[in-house]
Design an enzyme around this catalytic site. Structure first.
Site, PDB file in Angstrom:
ATOM      1  N   ASP A  22       4.402 -17.222  -4.098  1.00 60.00           N
ATOM      2  CA  ASP A  22       4.529 -15.765  -4.055  1.00 60.00           C
ATOM      3  C   ASP A  22       4.739 -15.263  -5.479  1.00 60.00           C
ATOM      4  O   ASP A  22       5.722 -15.634  -6.136  1.00 60.00           O
ATOM      5  CB  ASP A  22       5.720 -15.381  -3.167  1.00 60.00           C
ATOM      6  CG  ASP A  22       5.762 -13.897  -2.839  1.00 60.00           C
ATOM      7  OD1 ASP A  22       4.805 -13.182  -3.195  1.00 60.00           O
ATOM      8  OD2 ASP A  22       6.746 -13.463  -2.234  1.00 60.00           O
ATOM      9  N   ASP A 116      -1.241 -11.549  -3.723  1.00 56.89           N
ATOM     10  CA  ASP A 116      -0.176 -12.176  -4.504  1.00 56.89           C
ATOM     11  C   ASP A 116       0.564 -13.294  -3.791  1.00 56.89           C
ATOM     12  O   ASP A 116       1.594 -13.771  -4.296  1.00 56.89           O
ATOM     13  CB  ASP A 116       0.828 -11.115  -4.975  1.00 56.89           C
ATOM     14  CG  ASP A 116       1.525 -10.416  -3.822  1.00 56.89           C
ATOM     15  OD1 ASP A 116       1.038 -10.502  -2.687  1.00 56.89           O
ATOM     16  OD2 ASP A 116       2.568  -9.776  -4.074  1.00 56.89           O
ATOM     17  N   GLU A 117       0.089 -13.760  -2.635  1.00 56.07           N
ATOM     18  CA  GLU A 117       0.777 -14.879  -1.988  1.00 56.07           C
ATOM     19  C   GLU A 117      -0.195 -15.676  -1.132  1.00 56.07           C
ATOM     20  O   GLU A 117      -1.200 -15.155  -0.638  1.00 56.07           O
ATOM     21  CB  GLU A 117       1.960 -14.402  -1.156  1.00 56.07           C
ATOM     22  CG  GLU A 117       1.607 -13.490  -0.016  1.00 56.07           C
ATOM     23  CD  GLU A 117       2.808 -13.151   0.862  1.00 56.07           C
ATOM     24  OE1 GLU A 117       3.625 -14.053   1.151  1.00 56.07           O
ATOM     25  OE2 GLU A 117       2.932 -11.978   1.252  1.00 56.07           O
TER      26      GLU A 117
END
Length: 371
Positions: A22, A116-117
């Protein structure tokens, strides 16, 4: 982490090695990277006007209570020195692609959740490293070296625990939950940390005397079913650190679509119809790339007060082309106008899908957020 810790990280029978990566305050961190004068300062990505909304906040801003989805006016009251930057999603996607390429050096089993993860299954990693912890450390080092950004990672034997772990030592942290440690780790957590338990769910649990994982595990399945219905099985397993879901890089696509979030609420028929045209162009391009077709078109609107409305139209035949897709989208919108208040989000989706003759893999970025 010591070499002894690495040696203790061994896969138990039937268990997987899962990493959840993350990025730390991703959008805001990209802005601070690209504009060094912003480093160390409270930064928000989003609209700064009275009707704007925060899309992301730096850790410096979070210290003042600024959070994503917060009205910008409130954020400024909490942090008068807050610096706003308009979102640059094209840049964020480019960086996300860089990070995704790093993941794929270690495993083909990458399940992105957003820009983003992502989850990674490294049970059998491509480099033969053997230790999920070492892989997570190496990935974090490479992300920092190649993008100038920091990432936090969680390592465990299932997705639920890996995601919990990635949030444990943020920012720029690593947490490992080894086989046999999951139930104990979960027992000490507030139930609000469980994925899927929102503020209302946590409030209901508190009224029932359930505030931690330990409180939850003390309730039997019958009690949970009586109070939480179909959500009970998930809560029962999660409280024990159990998650049977696989990391799936190629999840079957159920829909193709996108939604556009506005950092200044919009209203007015001309503006709304022009926005619909933009969304149709981008979503239809994705439909063609996915080599798929569908029968149901769904319009999604989120009003300024965060009320969300959806309207759908299903056909007996597959949507023929972009013109028909556009016509249905506009018809759904026209049926709702004039809108009772401005909107902060519009989305359009094609579902009830059937693939074309040539199989096509899902695009890497999942459900696209339109600009």
């Amino acid at each position: 982490m010591s070499s002894a810790d690495h040696e203790r990280e061994e896969e138990a029978d039937g268990l997987r090695k899962v990493i959840h990566v993350d990025m730390d305050a991703f959008y805001a961190s990209v802005e601070q990277r690209d504009e060094p004068s912003l480093k160390g300062k409270p930064v928000a990505v989003g609209g700064s006007s009275q009707r704007g909304v925060v899309a992301a906040a730096s850790y410096e801003a979070r210290k003042f209570g600024v959070r994503s989805a917060m009205p910008s006016a409130r954020a400024i009251r909490l942090c008068p020195d807050l610096i706003f930057r308009k979102p640059r999603f094209d840049v964020y996607r480019q960086v996300s692609d860089q990070i995704r390429a790093i993941f794929l050096d270690y495993t083909p089993h990458v399940e992105p959740l957003s820009l983003d993860e992502a989850y990674l299954d490294v049970t059998a990693d491509l480099k033969g490293i053997g230790s999920a912890t070492r892989i997570a450390e190496e990935i974090r080092r490479r992300i920092k070296a190649e993008t100038g950004l920091t990432a936090s990672a969680g390592v465990s034997y299932n997705k639920f625990l890996a995601k919990l772990a990635s949030d444990q030592n943020k920012p720029d942290g690593l947490c490992v939950i080894r086989p046999g440690e999951g139930a104990q780790f979960v027992a000490g957590l507030p139930v609000r940390r469980f994925h899927g338990v929102g503020p209302r769910g946590a409030e209901k649990m508190a009224q029932l005397g359930i505030e931690t994982g330990a409180d939850l595990v003390a309730r039997d399945l019958a009690f949970l079913r009586a109070n939480f219905g179909s959500f009970a099985e998930y809560l029962f397993r999660a409280a024990r650190g159990v998650d049977l879901r696989q990391v799936r890089a190629d999840r079957p696509r159920k829909s193709v679509g996108g939604e556009r979030t506005f950092f200044e609420n919009i209203a007015g028929a001309d503006t709304l119809r022009a926005t619909m045209d933009d969304i149709v162009e981008i979503v239809w391009a994705r439909i063609e790339r996915a080599d798929t077709r569908g029968r149901t078109v769904t319009l999604k609107l989120r009003y300024a007060d965060f009320t969300t409305l959806t309207r759908a139209r299903s056909l007996h035949h597959f949507v023929a082309d972009k013109a028909e897709f556009s016509a249905i989208g506009h018809a759904l919108l026209d049926d709702l106008m004039p809108l009772p208040q401005p909107i902060r989000l519009m989305g359009l989706t094609l579902s009830a899908l059937e693939r074309g003759e040539e199989e096509s893999r899902p695009t890497k970025d999942g459900q696209l957020t339109l600009l």
